[in-house]
Design a protein around this motif. Structure first.
Motif, PDB file in Angstrom:
ATOM      1  N   SER A 185       4.433  55.974  21.574  1.00 53.77           N
ATOM      2  CA  SER A 185       4.232  54.788  20.746  1.00 53.77           C
ATOM      3  C   SER A 185       5.210  54.786  19.575  1.00 53.77           C
ATOM      4  O   SER A 185       5.858  53.769  19.290  1.00 53.77           O
ATOM      5  N   THR A 324       0.401  49.556  14.426  1.00 51.27           N
ATOM      6  CA  THR A 324       0.471  49.334  15.862  1.00 51.27           C
ATOM      7  C   THR A 324      -0.803  49.853  16.506  1.00 51.27           C
ATOM      8  O   THR A 324      -1.689  50.370  15.834  1.00 51.27           O
ATOM      9  N   GLU A 329      -2.675  46.246  15.601  1.00 51.67           N
ATOM     10  CA  GLU A 329      -2.028  44.985  15.966  1.00 51.67           C
ATOM     11  C   GLU A 329      -2.943  43.777  15.811  1.00 51.67           C
ATOM     12  O   GLU A 329      -2.468  42.669  15.539  1.00 51.67           O
ATOM     13  N   HIS A 330      -4.262  43.972  15.982  1.00 54.67           N
ATOM     14  CA  HIS A 330      -5.134  42.807  16.136  1.00 54.67           C
ATOM     15  C   HIS A 330      -6.210  42.646  15.062  1.00 54.67           C
ATOM     16  O   HIS A 330      -6.851  41.604  15.007  1.00 54.67           O
ATOM     17  N   GLN A 359       4.892  39.047  12.232  1.00 57.35           N
ATOM     18  CA  GLN A 359       5.378  40.425  12.361  1.00 57.35           C
ATOM     19  C   GLN A 359       5.482  41.097  10.999  1.00 57.35           C
ATOM     20  O   GLN A 359       5.065  42.232  10.826  1.00 57.35           O
ATOM     21  N   PRO A 374       3.993  45.665  18.345  1.00 53.37           N
ATOM     22  CA  PRO A 374       3.255  46.131  19.527  1.00 53.37           C
ATOM     23  C   PRO A 374       3.686  47.534  19.932  1.00 53.37           C
ATOM     24  O   PRO A 374       4.874  47.885  19.843  1.00 53.37           O
ATOM     25  N   THR A 375       2.733  48.333  20.356  1.00 56.07           N
ATOM     26  CA  THR A 375       3.105  49.599  20.968  1.00 56.07           C
ATOM     27  C   THR A 375       3.559  49.302  22.392  1.00 56.07           C
ATOM     28  O   THR A 375       2.917  48.539  23.118  1.00 56.07           O
ATOM     29  N   GLU A 376       4.684  49.842  22.777  1.00 57.47           N
ATOM     30  CA  GLU A 376       5.254  49.572  24.094  1.00 57.47           C
ATOM     31  C   GLU A 376       5.433  50.884  24.849  1.00 57.47           C
ATOM     32  O   GLU A 376       6.534  51.279  25.230  1.00 57.47           O
TER      33      GLU A 376
END
Length: 401
Positions: A185, A324, A329-330, A359, A374-376
């Motif tokens: 992450s 993140t 994020e939410h 952002q 976002p964690t990708e």
């Protein structure tokens, strides 16, 4: 011939979910063909979803009972085989802990599997399930390279003063040290923001949570320790705890290692304090009428705030903070509550931007930039697989051509 492009399948298993993505990878660029997840693994009402990579539209969704991650992987592999997508050239697996003898991403062979088996003792909640999926993938794709992508790799270069735990030095030879986690992450944040300022703190907040101090792109300290159970308070994990509590429980209550492990990993954190749920969303619904829910939320916020402050001290200041993970994020309220006590460090949010999902959410005049990113992890797994296999020449051909 060195491949220009590879099709990489990323597998990211958790305790009750398995995320995946099939990406076309060319250097550091990774474009998804499809992504998806299996949720509520182990229940009779599991959800399996596959999305199109180009627009996120749902290609397949079903409610299905999935007993474990191996069954989830088998179902996902069958779905992909029936879709108009390329067969993977390589498969990357998120492995939470590589143990003391595997500190970098590695192509999986018998020797690497043996090291990962040993590492299971450091993260029994995560590693055995991941290795079961590795074996299933090897059986289904015997000619496809499998790669272990380690959450601990990002933190492998921790300075001696942060990686060393304050215990008898004799234990160091057994691998007792700080490893750090959520490394994929953290790496994905830096890949998205290559121009990040030099003193960066990354707050990965989800059911598992950790805070990492990054100086000039390198991890210099992180809240989790030898295992993913330490650091900030989490959904069901206690985070940092007076070790005397465990000694007391062992001595006075007769708890053995397995019982203590169950306590600190499954019956603590938000769930343990509230007695209701480890899901922050559920606790928010109840906090006005359930004092225990309100207490759990307040403790979580405080533990994260304290760790961010600690990492700012490690870095001799803070230029940027990134939130993140699922909560980071939410949950705008969690971000606001955490940052409320950090104005002294130059962290001030713009309330409207924070609520809007922008952002960048800091007050424009604040000294510290605050972002939500976002964690990708699946995308990062694919980048790391490509870099490893291309860099070592362990794979040939030209992928998609």
């Amino acid at each position: 011939m060195t491949p220009r492009r590879l099709h990489v399948l990323a597998i990211n298993g958790g305790s009750s979910s398995l995320k995946f993505g099939l990406f076309q990878v060319h250097g550091r660029e990774a474009s998804p063909h499809v992504t998806g997840e299996a949720q509520a693994i182990g229940s009779s009402a599991g959800l399996l979803r596959v999305r199109a990579g180009h627009d996120g539209s749902t290609l397949h969704e079903e409610t299905v009972a999935v007993a474990d991650n191996v069954q989830a992987f088998a179902r996902i592999a069958r779905l992909l085989a029936g879709m108009d997508v390329p067969r993977p050239d390589a498969i990357g697996h998120r492995i939470v802990h590589g143990g003391p003898h595997l500190l970098a991403h590695a192509r999986i062979d018998a020797a690497v599997m043996a090291r990962l088996e040993t590492a299971s003792a450091f993260a029994p909640l995560h590693v055995p399930a991941a290795l079961a999926v590795v074996r299933a993938a090897q059986a289904r794709f015997p000619d496809v390279p499998q790669v272990a992508c380690l959450d601990t790799a990002f933190h492998a270069g921790l300075p001696e003063e942060t990686r060393t735990l304050p215990v008898d030095r004799a234990l160091l030879v057994d691998g007792v040290r700080r490893y750090g986690f959520h490394g994929l992450s953290c790496a994905s944040i830096l890949a998205q923001w290559p121009q990040a300022p030099p003193r960066l703190v990354i707050a990965h907040l989800g059911s598992g949570a950790s805070i990492t101090a990054v100086r000039a792109g390198r991890s210099v300290d992180t809240s989790m320790g030898m295992t993913p159970s330490g650091g900030v308070m989490m959904a069901t994990r206690c985070g940092d705890l007076d070790p005397g509590v465990l000694a007391w429980l062992s001595r006075e209550r007769g708890m053995d290692a397995r019982t203590l492990e169950r306590l600190v990993d499954h019956r603590s954190g938000l769930l343990g304090v509230s007695g209701i749920s480890g899901d922050l969303r559920r606790l928010r619904q109840l906090e006005r009428k359930e004092p225990a829910a309100k207490l759990a939320i307040g403790m979580f916020v405080l533990s994260v705030r304290k760790q961010i402050a600690a990492m700012a001290a490690v870095l001799h200041g803070i230029d940027a903070l990134v939130f993140t993970g699922g909560i980071g994020e939410h949950d705008a309220q969690a971000r606001a509550d955490i940052c409320e006590g950090l104005a002294w460090a130059g962290i001030r949010l713009d309330p409207a931007r924070n609520r809007s999902g922008a952002q960048r959410i800091d007050d424009g005049d604040a000294a510290c930039e605050v972002r939500v990113m976002p964690t990708e992890e699946e995308r990062q797994i694919c980048r790391d697989v490509h870099a490893l296999l291309v860099g070592t020449g362990d794979i040939g051909g030209s992928g998609a051509g």
